[in-house]
Motif scaffolding. Structure first.
Motif, PDB file in Angstrom:
ATOM      1  N   ALA A 463       8.079  -8.696 -35.404  1.00 17.01           N
ATOM      2  CA  ALA A 463       8.452  -9.106 -34.053  1.00 17.01           C
ATOM      3  C   ALA A 463       8.962  -7.902 -33.280  1.00 17.01           C
ATOM      4  O   ALA A 463       9.534  -6.971 -33.859  1.00 17.01           O
ATOM      5  CB  ALA A 463       9.520 -10.196 -34.080  1.00 17.01           C
ATOM      6  N   ASN A 464       8.743  -7.927 -31.982  1.00 15.68           N
ATOM      7  CA  ASN A 464       9.347  -6.932 -31.105  1.00 15.68           C
ATOM      8  C   ASN A 464      10.769  -7.368 -30.767  1.00 15.68           C
ATOM      9  O   ASN A 464      11.019  -8.546 -30.511  1.00 15.68           O
ATOM     10  CB  ASN A 464       8.550  -6.796 -29.813  1.00 15.68           C
ATOM     11  N   ILE A 465      11.696  -6.416 -30.748  1.00 13.64           N
ATOM     12  CA  ILE A 465      13.075  -6.706 -30.333  1.00 13.64           C
ATOM     13  C   ILE A 465      13.261  -6.097 -28.948  1.00 13.64           C
ATOM     14  O   ILE A 465      13.160  -4.881 -28.761  1.00 13.64           O
ATOM     15  CB  ILE A 465      14.095  -6.122 -31.334  1.00 13.64           C
ATOM     16  N   PHE A 466      13.556  -6.969 -27.964  1.00 13.45           N
ATOM     17  CA  PHE A 466      13.629  -6.532 -26.571  1.00 13.45           C
ATOM     18  C   PHE A 466      15.046  -6.194 -26.098  1.00 13.45           C
ATOM     19  O   PHE A 466      15.226  -5.321 -25.256  1.00 13.45           O
ATOM     20  CB  PHE A 466      13.059  -7.619 -25.659  1.00 13.45           C
ATOM     21  N   ASP A 467      16.057  -6.892 -26.616  1.00 14.84           N
ATOM     22  CA  ASP A 467      17.411  -6.697 -26.106  1.00 14.84           C
ATOM     23  C   ASP A 467      18.409  -7.192 -27.153  1.00 14.84           C
ATOM     24  O   ASP A 467      18.082  -8.054 -27.989  1.00 14.84           O
ATOM     25  CB  ASP A 467      17.615  -7.445 -24.783  1.00 14.84           C
ATOM     26  N   ILE A 468      19.657  -6.653 -27.088  1.00 13.04           N
ATOM     27  CA  ILE A 468      20.715  -7.020 -28.038  1.00 13.04           C
ATOM     28  C   ILE A 468      22.034  -7.119 -27.278  1.00 13.04           C
ATOM     29  O   ILE A 468      22.315  -6.318 -26.372  1.00 13.04           O
ATOM     30  CB  ILE A 468      20.855  -5.983 -29.163  1.00 13.04           C
ATOM     31  N   THR A 469      22.849  -8.109 -27.646  1.00 13.48           N
ATOM     32  CA  THR A 469      24.213  -8.207 -27.124  1.00 13.48           C
ATOM     33  C   THR A 469      25.144  -8.545 -28.274  1.00 13.48           C
ATOM     34  O   THR A 469      24.703  -9.013 -29.335  1.00 13.48           O
ATOM     35  CB  THR A 469      24.317  -9.273 -26.019  1.00 13.48           C
ATOM     36  N   TYR A 470      26.431  -8.283 -28.072  1.00 11.19           N
ATOM     37  CA  TYR A 470      27.430  -8.579 -29.111  1.00 11.19           C
ATOM     38  C   TYR A 470      28.489  -9.527 -28.560  1.00 11.19           C
ATOM     39  O   TYR A 470      28.919  -9.391 -27.412  1.00 11.19           O
ATOM     40  CB  TYR A 470      28.115  -7.300 -29.600  1.00 11.19           C
ATOM     41  N   PHE A 474      29.239 -11.388 -33.873  1.00  8.82           N
ATOM     42  CA  PHE A 474      27.799 -11.460 -34.118  1.00  8.82           C
ATOM     43  C   PHE A 474      27.026 -10.606 -33.117  1.00  8.82           C
ATOM     44  O   PHE A 474      27.422 -10.473 -31.956  1.00  8.82           O
ATOM     45  CB  PHE A 474      27.300 -12.910 -34.018  1.00  8.82           C
ATOM     46  N   PHE A 475      25.908 -10.059 -33.612  1.00  6.37           N
ATOM     47  CA  PHE A 475      24.920  -9.451 -32.733  1.00  6.37           C
ATOM     48  C   PHE A 475      23.826 -10.488 -32.470  1.00  6.37           C
ATOM     49  O   PHE A 475      23.345 -11.151 -33.399  1.00  6.37           O
ATOM     50  CB  PHE A 475      24.308  -8.205 -33.374  1.00  6.37           C
ATOM     51  N   PHE A 476      23.442 -10.636 -31.205  1.00  9.07           N
ATOM     52  CA  PHE A 476      22.408 -11.585 -30.792  1.00  9.07           C
ATOM     53  C   PHE A 476      21.205 -10.790 -30.304  1.00  9.07           C
ATOM     54  O   PHE A 476      21.326  -9.906 -29.451  1.00  9.07           O
ATOM     55  CB  PHE A 476      22.930 -12.509 -29.700  1.00  9.07           C
ATOM     56  N   LEU A 477      20.040 -11.099 -30.850  1.00 10.60           N
ATOM     57  CA  LEU A 477      18.821 -10.365 -30.555  1.00 10.60           C
ATOM     58  C   LEU A 477      17.820 -11.268 -29.854  1.00 10.60           C
ATOM     59  O   LEU A 477      17.702 -12.455 -30.184  1.00 10.60           O
ATOM     60  CB  LEU A 477      18.174  -9.830 -31.839  1.00 10.60           C
ATOM     61  N   VAL A 478      17.097 -10.696 -28.896  1.00 13.61           N
ATOM     62  CA  VAL A 478      15.961 -11.375 -28.278  1.00 13.61           C
ATOM     63  C   VAL A 478      14.701 -10.751 -28.861  1.00 13.61           C
ATOM     64  O   VAL A 478      14.508  -9.529 -28.800  1.00 13.61           O
ATOM     65  CB  VAL A 478      15.980 -11.219 -26.747  1.00 13.61           C
ATOM     66  N   ARG A 479      13.839 -11.589 -29.418  1.00 17.69           N
ATOM     67  CA  ARG A 479      12.622 -11.090 -30.061  1.00 17.69           C
ATOM     68  C   ARG A 479      11.386 -11.782 -29.478  1.00 17.69           C
ATOM     69  O   ARG A 479      11.491 -12.717 -28.672  1.00 17.69           O
ATOM     70  CB  ARG A 479      12.693 -11.314 -31.570  1.00 17.69           C
ATOM     71  N   SER A 480      10.218 -11.366 -29.941  1.00 21.91           N
ATOM     72  CA  SER A 480       8.967 -11.810 -29.339  1.00 21.91           C
ATOM     73  C   SER A 480       8.401 -13.071 -29.967  1.00 21.91           C
ATOM     74  O   SER A 480       7.387 -13.588 -29.482  1.00 21.91           O
ATOM     75  CB  SER A 480       7.924 -10.692 -29.430  1.00 21.91           C
ATOM     76  N   VAL A 481       9.015 -13.601 -31.051  1.00 18.97           N
ATOM     77  CA  VAL A 481       8.509 -14.812 -31.692  1.00 18.97           C
ATOM     78  C   VAL A 481       9.579 -15.896 -31.614  1.00 18.97           C
ATOM     79  O   VAL A 481      10.762 -15.635 -31.416  1.00 18.97           O
ATOM     80  CB  VAL A 481       8.112 -14.546 -33.163  1.00 18.97           C
TER      81      VAL A 481
END
Length: 561
Positions: A463-470, A474-481
């Protein structure tokens, strides 16, 4: 004693007079005012004083005459008619004297008033400011050091109260009586703590601080009242597709976070209830292309990076309320990402491959950008800061790091030389970066030493990872799937991701979080998804403050200010 009349003042100067006539009249007027003061002191005021003495003596004489007449009446009973007539005459004489005394007193008051007016005129001519409306102020040198003016003094003591101190009002710029602290506030110095505090101060419950206080006893009874991130995501429909998202603390302590969603063309919608509801579409500027949106807690403002379609440069637009916008700075070229730390350092990354990034100090000259070399020419894809001088930028073949606020940079060793298009940190030394590439198992890395060394914590699926926030551990990731939003704990031994089934948003590309609220935006869907915090108690019936702002990374705390 006759009271001499004041000598009339000469004709005053007029604005319509010629310069020579004006000067002549002004000189005569000032001289006459000086002479008038001398006349007042030399004859008028002494005359008033003497008139008062004469009136008093006349009154006493009348009273003595009445007494003598009464005694004569008693002694000369045989001359009753004559004595009565004498008493009548004496009474008439006394009334006449009283009337005269009143007339003299009225005249004295008139002269006193006239003297006061004259004195005020003389004071004004000497350059002294008016007394009217300046109670409890003191006379001081004005700001230009060219004269005197009334300046703030001690407030009226009558308006003070027990324990009050002088508190500076930032709006009126005048001190008033008040209390600088709220009831129950506990004060401690945070200078020796390794924790980076946000705009609000908290006592961390990690054993580093011990207090003897009823508040600590209360915390022992009710437990730590922090939140947990909910695993349930809900959707809110927007007026149009808005792929850029930023969050901010609530407008006041206890209020839900604020959210700003922005479209590529500069249309935006604002929410003050954590993303449950958004206002209708508004426009930052027309004919623009947005690249990034962030929020600065230090300056309490939203910052949008955009370009005018008719220009080849980027601009920063700023809003304090999320509604009204103004141009803040012009960048030297088109830029793709921007970030700001608590010290006001702003770093912007160029759109195309460069050997440098741009640096600027917020609130200084809008065009004082400086370029700072990071290494060989690459695309700088993502950027983040720990708010304490350390910056990391994801580049097309690795990560570069600065430890001096973006002035100098060095390339750090990473497990794989891939395009790290997303990066974030918890402001306490833990960093997380994601790859814009589909390789499973190697598309995410973590650092436990503030970005110096990195280890692989890749996603189990490609998957592509587009953005991350904390937020909140926890770290929250936005991915392509699907599900597009996943999370992973900050601890060093955590390598397993959680993928909530409801965290689905087609086209998700950006994510932001504040105070337990996580919200993601999409580049192809006119909606956002959000996860609100959950609590170990009922916030509607117990503490009633479900959105207490907390420093990044704190899950348990006692609010102190």
């Amino acid at each position: 004693m006759a009271i001499p009349q004041l000598t009339p003042l000469p004709v005053p100067p007029l604005a319509t007079d010629s310069e020579a006539v004006f000067n002549t009249k002004a000189d005569a007027t000032l001289l006459a005012e000086k002479q008038m003061v001398d006349q007042l002191n030399g004859s008028t005021i002494p005359g008033i004083n003497q008139a008062i003495v004469d009136v008093t003596a006349a009154k006493n004489s009348a009273s003595g005459s009445a007494t003598a007449a009464s005694d004569s009446a008693s002694a000369a009973n045989t001359a009753k008619l004559a004595a009565q007539q004498a008493v009548t005459d004496a009474t008439s004489a006394g009334a006449a004297q009283v009337t005269l005394a009143k007339d003299q007193a009225d005249l004295s008051k008139q002269h006193a008033d006239s003297a006061q007016v004259s004195a005020a005129a003389a004071q004004s001519a000497a350059g002294a400011p008016s007394l009217v409306g300046n109670a409890y102020k003191v006379l001081g040198v004005n700001g230009s050091a060219s004269g005197v003016a009334w300046v703030a003094g001690i407030p009226n003591p009558v308006t003070g109260f027990a324990g009050a101190v002088l508190v500076f009002n930032n709006v009126s710029k005048i001190p008033n009586w008040g209390f600088p602290d709220g009831i129950g506030d506990l004060r401690t110095s945070a200078t020796n703590l390794t924790v980076k505090f946000s705009a609000f101060n908290y006592l961390p419950m990690d054993g580093s601080i011990r207090l003897r206080s009823s508040y600590v006893a209360l915390a022992n009874v009710v437990g730590a009242q922090g939140w947990q991130i909910s695993q349930t995501y809900t959707s809110t429909t927007l007026g149009s597709t808005k792929p850029y998202i930023a969050t901010a603390p609530g407008a006041y302590p206890g209020a839900p976070p604020r959210v700003l969603a922005v479209s590529s063309s500069g249309a935006f919608q604002y929410s003050n209830d954590g993303g449950k509801n958004f206002l209708g579409d508004l426009q930052i500027i027309s004919n623009c292309l947005v690249a990034d949106v962030i929020y600065s807690e230090t300056y309490s403002c939203w910052i949008v990076l955009l370009r005018d379609l008719g220009s080849s440069t980027s601009y920063l637009y700023v809003s304090n309320d999320g509604i009204e916008w103004s141009a803040k700075a012009t960048l030297p070229e088109l830029c793709a990402r921007v970030a700001i730390d608590s010290k006001g350092v702003v770093i912007a990354t160029p759109v195309v491959a460069r050997t440098y990034v741009y640096r600027w100090i917020f609130a200084t000259s809008p065009w004082a950008w400086t370029s700072h070399e990071t290494g060989t020419s690459v695309v700088h894809s993502a950027i983040s800061t720990d708010d304490n001088g350390v910056w990391c930028v994801g580049i097309s073949n690795g990560i570069r790091r600065s430890s001096d606020g973006g002035l100098t940079w060095a390339t750090v060793v990473v497990p794989n030389t891939l395009n790290y298009a997303a990066i974030s940190n918890n402001r306490r030394g833990v960093w997380f970066a994601g790859v814009n590439g589909s390789a499973a198992g190697i598309n995410a890395i973590k650092s436990m030493d503030n970005g110096l060394t990195w280890l692989v914590v890749g996603l189990p699926a490609a998957a592509n990872i587009f953005d991350i926030t904390y937020n909140s551990g926890f770290f929250f990731l936005v991915r392509s799937v699907s599900p597009q939003v996943i999370q992973i704990g900050e601890s060093a031994d955590v390598t397993t991701y959680t993928a909530p089934a409801s965290a689905v948003l087609a086209g998700a590309n950006r994510i932001s979080s504040t105070d337990g609220t996580v919200i993601a935006a999409s580049s192809s869907t006119a909606s956002v998804i959000k996860s609100a915090p959950t609590f170990a108690y009922d916030p509607t019936t117990q503490f009633l403050l479900p959105f207490l702002p907390a420093p990044a990374g704190f899950k348990n705390y006692i609010r102190s200010a």
